[in-house]
Design a protein around this motif. Sequence first.
Motif, short mmCIF file in Angstrom:
data_model
loop_
_atom_site.label_atom_id
_atom_site.label_comp_id
_atom_site.label_asym_id
_atom_site.label_seq_id
_atom_site.Cartn_x
_atom_site.Cartn_y
_atom_site.Cartn_z
N MET A 109 0.82 -1.21 0.00
CA MET A 109 0.00 0.00 0.00
C MET A 109 0.86 1.26 0.00
SD MET A 109 -2.95 -1.21 2.72
CE MET A 109 -3.85 0.34 2.65
N ILE A 110 1.96 1.25 0.75
CA ILE A 110 2.85 2.41 0.79
C ILE A 110 3.53 2.62 -0.56
CG2 ILE A 110 5.01 3.29 1.80
CD1 ILE A 110 4.09 1.96 4.44
N ARG A 145 6.72 12.77 2.38
CA ARG A 145 6.55 12.09 1.09
C ARG A 145 7.61 10.99 0.91
NH1 ARG A 145 3.20 15.01 2.20
NH2 ARG A 145 2.30 16.78 1.06
N ASP A 146 8.47 10.81 1.89
CA ASP A 146 9.55 9.84 1.79
C ASP A 146 9.01 8.45 2.11
OD1 ASP A 146 11.79 8.22 2.10
OD2 ASP A 146 13.00 9.81 2.98
N ALA A 191 3.00 5.93 -2.78
CA ALA A 191 4.14 6.76 -3.18
C ALA A 191 4.16 6.99 -4.69
CB ALA A 191 5.45 6.11 -2.73
N GLU A 192 3.86 5.93 -5.45
CA GLU A 192 3.84 6.07 -6.91
C GLU A 192 2.71 6.99 -7.36
OE1 GLU A 192 5.84 4.94 -9.44
OE2 GLU A 192 7.19 4.53 -7.77
N VAL A 215 3.68 10.62 -6.68
CA VAL A 215 4.71 11.11 -7.60
C VAL A 215 4.10 11.47 -8.95
CG1 VAL A 215 6.74 10.44 -8.94
CG2 VAL A 215 6.64 9.93 -6.50
N HIS A 216 3.19 10.63 -9.45
CA HIS A 216 2.67 10.82 -10.80
C HIS A 216 1.36 11.62 -10.84
CE1 HIS A 216 5.38 7.31 -11.35
NE2 HIS A 216 5.62 7.89 -12.50
N PHE A 217 0.63 11.63 -9.72
CA PHE A 217 -0.64 12.34 -9.68
C PHE A 217 -0.71 13.14 -8.39
CE2 PHE A 217 -1.23 8.24 -11.82
CZ PHE A 217 -1.61 8.66 -13.09
N SER A 218 -0.24 14.38 -8.43
CA SER A 218 -0.15 15.19 -7.21
C SER A 218 -1.52 15.45 -6.59
CB SER A 218 0.55 16.52 -7.51
OG SER A 218 -0.15 17.24 -8.51
N TRP A 219 -2.58 15.43 -7.41
CA TRP A 219 -3.91 15.68 -6.90
C TRP A 219 -4.38 14.61 -5.93
CZ3 TRP A 219 -7.05 11.65 -8.10
CH2 TRP A 219 -6.73 10.91 -9.25
#
Length: 305
Positions: A117-118, A220-221, A122-123, A126-130
């Motif tokens: 899930m993490i 976000r790490d 995270a992905e 990264v790809h969809f800030s919304w």
Amino acid sequence: MGTPLNWIAFNLFIVVAIALDLRVLHRRPHKIETREAALASFGWIAVSVLFGFGVLYFRGPQPALEFFTGYLIEKALSVDNLFLFLVIFRAFAVDERLQHRLLEWGIVGALVMRGAMIALGAELIVHFSWVLYVLGAFLVYAGARMLFFNKGDIRPEQSRIFRFASRHLRVSRDYAGDRFFVRDAGRLFATPLFLVLLVVEITDVTLAVDSIPAVFGITRDPFIVYTSNVLAILGLRALYFLLAGVIDRLRFLDEGLAIVLVFIGGKMIAERWLHIPVTVSLGVVGGVLVIALLASVLLPAKKKI
């Protein structure tokens, strides 16, 4: 993000710790006494604090603050979730000698599912800030729901996963010690303990839906999110046996956690316009939880008429 060596070293440590716990320290099922639970619980807290200082030494104060804040959020949510495990064990009449082993295997499954899930979260970020705004809105909703959700309505034996497994698996009538499967007349049967394990696993997934986004609201790490989650839930078994007798007395913990979730969710939604330092987040989370715990201890419960 942690280096590949960091990920390998941390997960190797976790695997060794779980193997020692299952195969050495608790090879024989037994009732966990308060002293043993206290030593294990404080031991895991000490390991987590040392890890946080390691983050401080190698990566600096900002990641360390993020780790400690994420760990505190996850730990607090875990304490609240212990009530659900208590209800599950009572509902299925699980022997006290088997509860530690059941929680241990439940946590093994939880580590795998939370890791997935993490990684997915995270992905997406990264790809969809919304996605952050969606997670923030969900946390606000989860916090508001927690204020009005009645734990007394929980009926784990009526859960869909339990009923589905009961219908589609051959299940033995009685428990068989700490075994999840038994053979009878050459046929393999799941024991009731396996069904309880399924309920514990599904319960943890639903709980992670709240806790993981909350930590993403701090950092976000993925390495910080993962390690704070894992170290918090690894001490969950011992904490359960330490607090099982007093969980019902933490009357205002739900309200405190609800405020924390709403705060973190609002922080995620407003981050584009208002940046809240992690030091402030840590202060708010810690302050709210301390007030909730003190209120639970100091304010007398209403007498039932």
